[in-house]
Design a protein around this motif. Structure first.
Motif, PDB file in Angstrom:
ATOM      1  N   TRP A   1      -8.557  -0.498  -5.972  1.00  0.00           N
ATOM      2  CA  TRP A   1      -7.433  -0.570  -5.030  1.00  0.00           C
ATOM      3  C   TRP A   1      -7.114   0.789  -4.418  1.00  0.00           C
ATOM      4  O   TRP A   1      -5.990   1.103  -4.115  1.00  0.00           O
ATOM      5  CB  TRP A   1      -6.191  -1.124  -5.686  1.00  0.00           C
TER       6      TRP A   1
ATOM      7  N   TRP B   1       0.859  -1.183   0.000  1.00  0.00           N
ATOM      8  CA  TRP B   1       0.000   0.000   0.000  1.00  0.00           C
ATOM      9  C   TRP B   1       0.896   1.234   0.000  1.00  0.00           C
ATOM     10  O   TRP B   1       2.063   1.174   0.375  1.00  0.00           O
ATOM     11  CB  TRP B   1      -0.928   0.013   1.221  1.00  0.00           C
TER      12      TRP B   1
ATOM     13  N   TRP C   1      -3.867  -4.263   1.545  1.00  0.00           N
ATOM     14  CA  TRP C   1      -3.299  -4.552   2.854  1.00  0.00           C
ATOM     15  C   TRP C   1      -4.221  -5.503   3.582  1.00  0.00           C
ATOM     16  O   TRP C   1      -5.414  -5.571   3.315  1.00  0.00           O
ATOM     17  CB  TRP C   1      -3.050  -3.281   3.666  1.00  0.00           C
TER      18      TRP C   1
END
Length: 145
Positions: A98, A33, A66
């Motif tokens: 995302w 991330w 994540w």
């Protein structure tokens, strides 16, 4: 000789994998991330001089994936200011794009005219990423260059 090195290498790799499994760590611990920001133009809150802003928020723009809760907060605030932070849970992410925007609570105390650079941070417990945010005290402080 090559066979001996291959067997030793394989054995070392198996021991390392077994040790990481026992320790509860994964071999690939790099974050997937990213705490996003626009270089040269940090998030900015503009306030009249001498006035604060209780109970407002900064955005926490994240991209990637994540599997643990990401905790976020603001540090380096003007004196008398505070933040209750924020959390972004793995289930909050839209798997199609995302990306996610979380929020971090902040209460900004009054301050004199000027710019104050604070730090927005996000952490998954293994890695912490930071970006600057600007708190400006001044008349007509938008737009900025």
């Amino acid at each position: 000789m090559k066979l001996t090195r291959r067997v030793a290498g394989l054995f070392s790799g198996l021991i390392a994998a077994f040790t990481l499994t026992l320790a509860g760590a994964s071999p690939a611990s790099a974050a997937t991330w990213t705490l996003e920001h626009t270089p040269g133009h940090p998030q900015r809150i503009c306030l009249d001089p001498g006035e604060g802003w209780p109970n407002t928020y900064f955005l926490v723009p994240l991209s990637g994936t994540w599997s643990t809760t990401i905790t976020a907060g603001i540090s380096d605030l003007p004196p008398g200011s505070y933040s209750d932070g924020g959390k972004i849970y793995p289930s909050d992410v839209d798997e199609d794009d995302w990306q996610h925007i979380g929020f971090v609570h902040v209460s900004i105390a009054p301050a004199p005219v000027g710019d104050h650079v604070a730090t927005l941070w996000a952490s998954d417990g293994t890695e912490t990423q930071t970006v600057p945010v600007m708190i400006s005290f001044g008349q007509d402080c938008y737009p900025y260059d």
